[in-house]
Design an enzyme around this catalytic site. Sequence first.
Site, PDB file in Angstrom:
ATOM      1  N   SER A 105       0.849  -1.210   0.164  1.00  0.00           N
ATOM      2  CA  SER A 105      -0.178  -0.025   0.131  1.00  0.00           C
ATOM      3  C   SER A 105       0.920   1.383  -0.070  1.00  0.00           C
ATOM      4  O   SER A 105       2.084   1.182   0.611  1.00  0.00           O
ATOM      5  CB  SER A 105      -0.775   0.051   1.006  1.00  0.00           C
ATOM      6  OG  SER A 105      -1.483   1.404   1.548  1.00  0.00           O
ATOM      7  N   SER A 106       0.529   2.412  -0.714  1.00  0.00           N
ATOM      8  CA  SER A 106       1.184   3.679  -0.403  1.00  0.00           C
ATOM      9  C   SER A 106       1.438   4.117   0.647  1.00  0.00           C
ATOM     10  O   SER A 106       2.341   4.917   1.058  1.00  0.00           O
ATOM     11  CB  SER A 106       0.562   4.600  -1.679  1.00  0.00           C
ATOM     12  OG  SER A 106      -0.735   4.901  -0.925  1.00  0.00           O
ATOM     13  N   CYS A 107       0.654   3.724   1.781  1.00  0.00           N
ATOM     14  CA  CYS A 107       0.727   4.244   3.020  1.00  0.00           C
ATOM     15  C   CYS A 107       1.954   3.815   3.839  1.00  0.00           C
ATOM     16  O   CYS A 107       2.425   4.428   4.936  1.00  0.00           O
ATOM     17  CB  CYS A 107      -0.228   4.253   3.962  1.00  0.00           C
ATOM     18  SG  CYS A 107      -0.755   2.507   4.562  1.00  0.00           S
ATOM     19  N   TYR A 134      -0.607  -0.713  10.392  1.00  0.00           N
ATOM     20  CA  TYR A 134      -1.078  -1.242   9.359  1.00  0.00           C
ATOM     21  C   TYR A 134       0.268  -1.293   8.442  1.00  0.00           C
ATOM     22  O   TYR A 134       0.667  -2.245   7.607  1.00  0.00           O
ATOM     23  CB  TYR A 134      -2.176  -0.501   8.537  1.00  0.00           C
ATOM     24  CG  TYR A 134      -2.496  -1.076   7.114  1.00  0.00           C
ATOM     25  CD1 TYR A 134      -3.537  -1.984   7.041  1.00  0.00           C
ATOM     26  CD2 TYR A 134      -2.163  -0.188   6.102  1.00  0.00           C
ATOM     27  CE1 TYR A 134      -3.477  -2.358   5.686  1.00  0.00           C
ATOM     28  CE2 TYR A 134      -2.367  -0.452   4.903  1.00  0.00           C
ATOM     29  CZ  TYR A 134      -3.391  -1.684   4.499  1.00  0.00           C
ATOM     30  OH  TYR A 134      -3.628  -1.950   3.323  1.00  0.00           O
ATOM     31  N   LYS A 138       2.280  -4.429   6.553  1.00  0.00           N
ATOM     32  CA  LYS A 138       2.386  -4.635   5.250  1.00  0.00           C
ATOM     33  C   LYS A 138       3.811  -4.689   4.695  1.00  0.00           C
ATOM     34  O   LYS A 138       4.546  -5.483   3.873  1.00  0.00           O
ATOM     35  CB  LYS A 138       1.811  -3.475   4.258  1.00  0.00           C
ATOM     36  CG  LYS A 138       0.368  -3.514   4.395  1.00  0.00           C
ATOM     37  CD  LYS A 138      -0.150  -4.637   3.457  1.00  0.00           C
ATOM     38  CE  LYS A 138      -1.743  -5.042   3.299  1.00  0.00           C
ATOM     39  NZ  LYS A 138      -2.118  -5.770   2.319  1.00  0.00           N
ATOM     40  N   HIS A 177     -12.640   4.618   3.643  1.00  0.00           N
ATOM     41  CA  HIS A 177     -11.901   5.746   3.338  1.00  0.00           C
ATOM     42  C   HIS A 177     -12.445   6.898   2.833  1.00  0.00           C
ATOM     43  O   HIS A 177     -13.620   6.864   2.672  1.00  0.00           O
ATOM     44  CB  HIS A 177     -10.854   5.216   2.065  1.00  0.00           C
ATOM     45  CG  HIS A 177     -10.044   4.129   2.355  1.00  0.00           C
ATOM     46  ND1 HIS A 177     -10.219   2.901   2.127  1.00  0.00           N
ATOM     47  CD2 HIS A 177      -8.813   4.214   3.045  1.00  0.00           C
ATOM     48  CE1 HIS A 177      -8.922   1.923   2.805  1.00  0.00           C
ATOM     49  NE2 HIS A 177      -8.399   3.118   3.307  1.00  0.00           N
TER      50      HIS A 177
HETATM   51  O1  GFB Z   1      -9.042   7.862   2.974  1.00  0.00           O
HETATM   52  P1  GFB Z   1      -8.460   8.197   4.187  1.00  0.00           P
HETATM   53  O2  GFB Z   1      -9.434   7.832   5.292  1.00  0.00           O
HETATM   54  O3  GFB Z   1      -7.101   7.540   4.642  1.00  0.00           O
HETATM   55  O4  GFB Z   1      -8.312   9.831   4.313  1.00  0.00           O
HETATM   56  P2  GFB Z   1      -5.536   8.073   4.179  1.00  0.00           P
HETATM   57  C1  GFB Z   1      -7.609  10.633   3.419  1.00  0.00           C
HETATM   58  C2  GFB Z   1      -7.985  12.092   3.734  1.00  0.00           C
HETATM   59  O5  GFB Z   1      -9.341  12.421   3.528  1.00  0.00           O
HETATM   60  C3  GFB Z   1      -7.622  12.538   5.149  1.00  0.00           C
HETATM   61  C4  GFB Z   1      -9.963  13.234   4.522  1.00  0.00           C
HETATM   62  O6  GFB Z   1      -7.034  13.793   5.236  1.00  0.00           O
HETATM   63  C5  GFB Z   1      -8.901  12.764   5.877  1.00  0.00           C
HETATM   64  O7  GFB Z   1      -9.084  13.654   6.971  1.00  0.00           O
HETATM   65  N1  GFB Z   1     -11.182  13.124   4.786  1.00  0.00           N
HETATM   66  C6  GFB Z   1     -12.296  14.067   4.761  1.00  0.00           C
HETATM   67  C7  GFB Z   1     -11.829  11.792   5.134  1.00  0.00           C
HETATM   68  N2  GFB Z   1     -13.318  13.520   4.825  1.00  0.00           N
HETATM   69  C8  GFB Z   1     -13.373  12.280   5.396  1.00  0.00           C
HETATM   70  C9  GFB Z   1     -14.271  11.410   5.537  1.00  0.00           C
HETATM   71  O8  GFB Z   1     -15.533  11.548   5.596  1.00  0.00           O
HETATM   72  N3  GFB Z   1     -13.856  10.174   5.879  1.00  0.00           N
HETATM   73  C10 GFB Z   1     -12.448   9.664   5.811  1.00  0.00           C
HETATM   74  N4  GFB Z   1     -12.067   8.423   5.813  1.00  0.00           N
HETATM   75  N5  GFB Z   1     -11.521  10.720   5.454  1.00  0.00           N
HETATM   76  C11 GFB Z   1      -5.310   5.560   4.411  1.00  0.00           C
HETATM   77  C12 GFB Z   1      -4.504   4.706   5.533  1.00  0.00           C
HETATM   78  O9  GFB Z   1      -4.893   6.883   4.974  1.00  0.00           O
HETATM   79  O10 GFB Z   1      -4.880   5.203   3.348  1.00  0.00           O
HETATM   80  C13 GFB Z   1      -4.857   3.231   5.368  1.00  0.00           C
HETATM   81  O11 GFB Z   1      -5.217   4.928   6.995  1.00  0.00           O
HETATM   82  C14 GFB Z   1      -4.848   3.018   3.686  1.00  0.00           C
HETATM   83  O12 GFB Z   1      -3.884   2.589   6.199  1.00  0.00           O
HETATM   84  C15 GFB Z   1      -5.153   4.069   2.773  1.00  0.00           C
HETATM   85  O13 GFB Z   1      -3.339   2.520   3.368  1.00  0.00           O
HETATM   86  C16 GFB Z   1      -4.736   3.632   1.511  1.00  0.00           C
HETATM   87  O14 GFB Z   1      -5.299   8.169   2.678  1.00  0.00           O
HETATM   88  O15 GFB Z   1      -5.100   8.958   5.010  1.00  0.00           O
END
Ligand code: GFB
Length: 306
Positions: A105-107, A134, A138, A177
């Site tokens: 994963s890119s993270c 996580y 990975k 996400h």
């Molecule tokens: O997609 P996301 O949850 O994960 O959040 P990451 C990406 C960005 O979107 C963050 C914002 O800056 C969040 O604060 N965001 C805005 C929101 N509104 C929302 C919302 O309603 N829900 C969510 N979830 N986010 C993940 C990792 O990081 O990336 C995992 O936690 C995984 O490990 C994934 O690898 C690909 O991109 O920050």
Amino acid sequence: MKIFVAGYRGLVGSAIVRRLQSAGFGSQLVLRTRAELDLTDARAVRDFFDAERPTHVYLAAARVGGILANSTFPADFIRDNLLIQTSVIDAAHRSGAEKLLFLGSSCIYPRLAPQPIREDALLTGPLEPTNSAYAIAKIAGLEMVRAYRTQHGMKAISAMPTNLYGPGDNFDLASSHVLPALIRKFVDAKERGDDQVLVWGTGTPRREFLHVDDLADACVYLMDRYDDALPLNIGWGQDVSIRELAETVRDAVGFRGELAFDSSKPDGTPRKLLDVSKMTELGWHASIALQDGVRATVAWYLAHRE
Ligand code: GFB
């Protein structure tokens, strides 16, 4: 050829199954639900591989989630991912599978890796704390693939997808996400007649989004053509800010109200854009543009949300 897609009911696994079916491999698939085969149970996984002897393995099973789920349940994320990947990679080796593809994963790259992130940035700096459990699981999977290649000559490869979205995603607001969360929030707001939608964080972090059908196409491409220890980035090649993403989803849903930002929620890593030049050199590139993919995913959500 007998193909095992681990995690075939998830976002990635279901897309790989669709891709293999459309390429005419439907009758060669061997699939198990979680109720039929618990992939965290090493004994059960060994028995399954000994009985079925799959020749090709797509390891698309994982515990995944968005920023809130990752930071709230880090123990589940590290435990389940270590167990699943260890069981499957080891059983595939012992039963003599010809080829295995593991998904990173890119993270898992350092939080402040130079952008766009090249494959050689791995393990060069501290991780993003909201998903370090996580990420470390990975990273262990990537190292396991490398180690089984070195010690056992196993034909195992790794791919590093960027943030994914598409049909079959998780739309639960607490664990999803950002992209499916925004689709659900804008659809609900439109139906309720709300005048604003709350977006987490500041809206300034930048993310790259890849439609899962593009990822599935890349996985099948690599299974056929790639056999090297270097994990390969798979992405779209451009990123957007979370604000721009929210505007794209708002327009696709047809919501006419405003965006508001909840800065009490975490932003996570400031930017995550993969350098995809190695995949480009191999002759592969993504083809589903974000606007088109978002429109299709909104339609999928409206048709399947029940
Ligand atoms: O997609 P996301 O949850 O994960 O959040 P990451 C990406 C960005 O979107 C963050 C914002 O800056 C969040 O604060 N965001 C805005 C929101 N509104 C929302 C919302 O309603 N829900 C969510 N979830 N986010 C993940 C990792 O990081 O990336 C995992 O936690 C995984 O490990 C994934 O690898 C690909 O991109 O920050």
